[in-house]
Design a protein around this motif. Structure first.
Motif, PDB file in Angstrom:
ATOM      1  N   GLY A   7       0.823  -1.203   0.000  1.00  0.00           N
ATOM      2  CA  GLY A   7       0.000   0.000   0.000  1.00  0.00           C
ATOM      3  C   GLY A   7       0.861   1.258   0.000  1.00  0.00           C
ATOM      4  O   GLY A   7       1.911   1.299   0.640  1.00  0.00           O
ATOM      5  N   ILE A   8       0.393   2.256  -0.723  1.00  0.00           N
ATOM      6  CA  ILE A   8       1.127   3.523  -0.797  1.00  0.00           C
ATOM      7  C   ILE A   8       1.295   4.132   0.592  1.00  0.00           C
ATOM      8  O   ILE A   8       2.354   4.645   0.941  1.00  0.00           O
ATOM      9  N   ASP A   9       0.260   4.067   1.409  1.00  0.00           N
ATOM     10  CA  ASP A   9       0.329   4.685   2.734  1.00  0.00           C
ATOM     11  C   ASP A   9       1.378   4.010   3.610  1.00  0.00           C
ATOM     12  O   ASP A   9       2.015   4.663   4.449  1.00  0.00           O
ATOM     13  N   ALA A  10       1.578   2.703   3.425  1.00  0.00           N
ATOM     14  CA  ALA A  10       2.615   2.001   4.184  1.00  0.00           C
ATOM     15  C   ALA A  10       3.999   2.503   3.788  1.00  0.00           C
ATOM     16  O   ALA A  10       4.897   2.620   4.638  1.00  0.00           O
ATOM     17  N   LEU A  11       4.197   2.841   2.513  1.00  0.00           N
ATOM     18  CA  LEU A  11       5.468   3.403   2.071  1.00  0.00           C
ATOM     19  C   LEU A  11       5.646   4.816   2.611  1.00  0.00           C
ATOM     20  O   LEU A  11       6.726   5.185   3.070  1.00  0.00           O
ATOM     21  N   PHE A  12       4.574   5.612   2.535  1.00  0.00           N
ATOM     22  CA  PHE A  12       4.660   6.985   3.036  1.00  0.00           C
ATOM     23  C   PHE A  12       5.099   7.012   4.500  1.00  0.00           C
ATOM     24  O   PHE A  12       5.832   7.905   4.921  1.00  0.00           O
ATOM     25  N   ALA A  13       4.649   6.040   5.279  1.00  0.00           N
ATOM     26  CA  ALA A  13       4.960   6.018   6.713  1.00  0.00           C
ATOM     27  C   ALA A  13       6.452   5.826   6.961  1.00  0.00           C
ATOM     28  O   ALA A  13       6.953   6.174   8.036  1.00  0.00           O
ATOM     29  N   LYS A  14       7.187   5.295   5.973  1.00  0.00           N
ATOM     30  CA  LYS A  14       8.616   5.061   6.136  1.00  0.00           C
ATOM     31  C   LYS A  14       9.466   6.231   5.678  1.00  0.00           C
ATOM     32  O   LYS A  14      10.687   6.226   5.880  1.00  0.00           O
ATOM     33  N   VAL A  15       8.844   7.241   5.069  1.00  0.00           N
ATOM     34  CA  VAL A  15       9.588   8.396   4.581  1.00  0.00           C
ATOM     35  C   VAL A  15       9.942   9.297   5.758  1.00  0.00           C
ATOM     36  O   VAL A  15       9.154   9.474   6.694  1.00  0.00           O
ATOM     37  N   ASN A  16      11.141   9.865   5.722  1.00  0.00           N
ATOM     38  CA  ASN A  16      11.578  10.791   6.760  1.00  0.00           C
ATOM     39  C   ASN A  16      10.512  11.866   6.983  1.00  0.00           C
ATOM     40  O   ASN A  16       9.969  12.425   6.023  1.00  0.00           O
ATOM     41  N   ALA A  17      10.207  12.164   8.236  1.00  0.00           N
ATOM     42  CA  ALA A  17       9.115  13.084   8.562  1.00  0.00           C
ATOM     43  C   ALA A  17       9.302  14.460   7.935  1.00  0.00           C
ATOM     44  O   ALA A  17       8.327  15.105   7.543  1.00  0.00           O
ATOM     45  N   GLU A  18      10.544  14.933   7.815  1.00  0.00           N
ATOM     46  CA  GLU A  18      10.789  16.238   7.219  1.00  0.00           C
ATOM     47  C   GLU A  18      10.479  16.248   5.721  1.00  0.00           C
ATOM     48  O   GLU A  18      10.080  17.270   5.175  1.00  0.00           O
ATOM     49  N   ASP A  19      10.691  15.113   5.074  1.00  0.00           N
ATOM     50  CA  ASP A  19      10.510  15.034   3.626  1.00  0.00           C
ATOM     51  C   ASP A  19       9.109  14.599   3.221  1.00  0.00           C
ATOM     52  O   ASP A  19       8.723  14.764   2.059  1.00  0.00           O
ATOM     53  N   ARG A  20       8.356  14.022   4.151  1.00  0.00           N
ATOM     54  CA  ARG A  20       7.102  13.358   3.797  1.00  0.00           C
ATOM     55  C   ARG A  20       6.071  14.267   3.146  1.00  0.00           C
ATOM     56  O   ARG A  20       5.504  13.900   2.095  1.00  0.00           O
ATOM     57  N   PRO A  21       5.766  15.467   3.675  1.00  0.00           N
ATOM     58  CA  PRO A  21       4.709  16.276   3.040  1.00  0.00           C
ATOM     59  C   PRO A  21       5.020  16.618   1.583  1.00  0.00           C
ATOM     60  O   PRO A  21       4.159  16.457   0.704  1.00  0.00           O
ATOM     61  N   GLY A  22       6.235  17.072   1.302  1.00  0.00           N
ATOM     62  CA  GLY A  22       6.594  17.423  -0.059  1.00  0.00           C
ATOM     63  C   GLY A  22       6.622  16.211  -0.964  1.00  0.00           C
ATOM     64  O   GLY A  22       6.196  16.263  -2.129  1.00  0.00           O
ATOM     65  N   MET A  23       7.115  15.085  -0.447  1.00  0.00           N
ATOM     66  CA  MET A  23       7.172  13.867  -1.245  1.00  0.00           C
ATOM     67  C   MET A  23       5.764  13.394  -1.603  1.00  0.00           C
ATOM     68  O   MET A  23       5.499  12.972  -2.740  1.00  0.00           O
ATOM     69  N   MET A  24       4.817  13.475  -0.685  1.00  0.00           N
ATOM     70  CA  MET A  24       3.440  13.052  -0.957  1.00  0.00           C
ATOM     71  C   MET A  24       2.791  13.924  -2.018  1.00  0.00           C
ATOM     72  O   MET A  24       2.063  13.439  -2.887  1.00  0.00           O
ATOM     73  N   ARG A  25       3.067  15.235  -1.975  1.00  0.00           N
ATOM     74  CA  ARG A  25       2.514  16.125  -2.998  1.00  0.00           C
ATOM     75  C   ARG A  25       3.087  15.803  -4.370  1.00  0.00           C
ATOM     76  O   ARG A  25       2.357  15.733  -5.366  1.00  0.00           O
ATOM     77  N   ASP A  26       4.414  15.593  -4.417  1.00  0.00           N
ATOM     78  CA  ASP A  26       5.046  15.291  -5.703  1.00  0.00           C
ATOM     79  C   ASP A  26       4.577  13.951  -6.246  1.00  0.00           C
ATOM     80  O   ASP A  26       4.375  13.788  -7.451  1.00  0.00           O
ATOM     81  N   TRP A  27       4.434  12.990  -5.367  1.00  0.00           N
ATOM     82  CA  TRP A  27       3.972  11.663  -5.776  1.00  0.00           C
ATOM     83  C   TRP A  27       2.561  11.756  -6.359  1.00  0.00           C
ATOM     84  O   TRP A  27       2.288  11.191  -7.436  1.00  0.00           O
ATOM     85  N   ALA A  28       1.677  12.463  -5.670  1.00  0.00           N
ATOM     86  CA  ALA A  28       0.301  12.591  -6.168  1.00  0.00           C
ATOM     87  C   ALA A  28       0.262  13.322  -7.506  1.00  0.00           C
ATOM     88  O   ALA A  28      -0.510  12.960  -8.408  1.00  0.00           O
ATOM     89  N   ALA A  29       1.109  14.354  -7.665  1.00  0.00           N
ATOM     90  CA  ALA A  29       1.118  15.116  -8.920  1.00  0.00           C
ATOM     91  C   ALA A  29       1.572  14.260 -10.091  1.00  0.00           C
ATOM     92  O   ALA A  29       1.150  14.477 -11.231  1.00  0.00           O
ATOM     93  N   SER A  30       2.422  13.254  -9.823  1.00  0.00           N
ATOM     94  CA  SER A  30       2.933  12.428 -10.920  1.00  0.00           C
ATOM     95  C   SER A  30       1.847  11.594 -11.571  1.00  0.00           C
ATOM     96  O   SER A  30       2.035  11.080 -12.672  1.00  0.00           O
TER      97      SER A  30
END
Length: 325
Positions: free
Chosen positions: A56-79
């Motif tokens: 699941g995507i959310d399980a991967l998001f949970a492993k992303v560094n907390a500082e990077d997570r918000p920006g990474m989620m936005r970029d991922w969704a935009a792709s």
């Protein structure tokens, strides 16, 4: 003209091609925006520390560094919808062992195969760590240059207070600058050219020598307290940083007392740096600047130790404890 260029045969199997890109740190993945699932090849599963080929995507998001997570989620969704080529970087995990990943691909329909948006993950950990090291080195260099000017001013003031003539002033200042140069050379010595343990008492006395006539300094460190060849720079930097701060704010600014005491017991080295009160009207270091961060990184990361520091009206008390070999 090259012969036999038709991409067929054993040399062009999917397995050999995949192995080749994996050796370059490139992993293959795809994700379904509708079902919020990701497919990961073997290397990507290693990146994310999972054995499951579909997660699941959310399980991967949970492993992303907390500082990077918000920006990474936005970029991922935009792709999922943006038809442009994209590249965004993020960390998986926390701390010094975090892995840096660059997600790259083409968004929108151009990157789709059925319901799956296909792209790559590229391991850029080594490059990011090299960039961080370069930034730290640049900041440390600027910090050291600034400190050298501060030390030069402090030494000039110390010598001026005690000089009886201009020639005496010039000779004394020249000698102190010479010793300061030797101490700085020791703090940046080449491990390849200068091997062997260094007694910490010798190192500390050499670094503190330029201040001996301007402050009451005592160094009491046993012969058993030594810096191994690959850690001499670290110990020299620590003593030099403490001395520089003292020349700015504390005992080495003139007329103070400094005690540096070491002991080795229970497979640990303890160093206590204790200063009397700062001269009247002198500001006090707040322990939050780059020098403090440099001390923290050197003691905690490089030497695997710990330290605490107290700064108040009575002066400064600094203790570091590091494991011995």
């Amino acid at each position: 003209m090259a012969q036999d260029t038709d991409p067929t045969g054993d040399g062009w199997t999917l397995a050999s091609f995949t192995a080749a890109i994996h050796r370059g740190g490139v992993g293959l993945w795809a994700w379904s925006p509708e079902r919020r699932l990701a497919q990961l090849d073997g290397l990507c599963r290693a990146f994310w520390d999972t054995t499951e080929p579909v997660v699941g995507i959310d399980a991967l998001f949970a492993k992303v560094n907390a500082e990077d997570r918000p920006g990474m989620m936005r970029d991922w969704a935009a792709s999922a919808t943006d038809p442009q080529a994209y590249s965004f970087d993020f960390r998986i995990g926390d701390g010094a062992d975090a892995r840096w990943i660059s997600a790259r691909g083409v968004g929108g329909e151009a990157g789709r195969v059925g319901e799956w948006v296909q792209a790559i993950f590229l391991d850029i950990t080594d490059r990011k760590r090299a960039e961080d090291a370069e930034r730290l080195l640049t900041a440390e260099l600027a910090h050291r240059v600034s400190n050298m000017f501060t030390v030069a001013r402090a030494l000039t003031a110390i010598v001026a207070r005690e000089a009886t003539s201009t020639p005496h002033f010039a000779e004394d200042l020249s000698q102190r600058f010479g010793v300061l140069h030797e101490a700085t050379a020791l703090a940046t010595r080449s491990n390849r050219a200068d091997r062997g343990d260094v007694r910490l008492r010798d190192l500390a006395e050499r670094i503190l020598a330029p201040y001996l006539n301007g402050a009451n300094i005592a160094v009491d460190i046993p012969d058993a307290a030594v810096a191994p060849p690959d850690k001499v720079n670290d110990y020299a930097m620590i003593v030099h940083e403490l001395a520089t701060n003292s020349a700015k704010y504390g005992a080495l600014a003139g007329g103070g007392t400094l005690r540096l005491v070491g002991r080795v017991a229970d497979r640990a080295l303890t160093l206590d740096w204790t200063e009397g009160g700062a001269p009247s009207g002198m500001p006090k270091a707040d322990g939050t600047g780059f020098g403090s961060r440099l001390l923290k990184q050197t003691i905690e990361r490089s030497l695997a130790g710990r330290f605490d520091r107290t700064i108040d009206a009575a002066g400064l008390r600094f203790r570091m404890v590091v494991p011995t070999r």
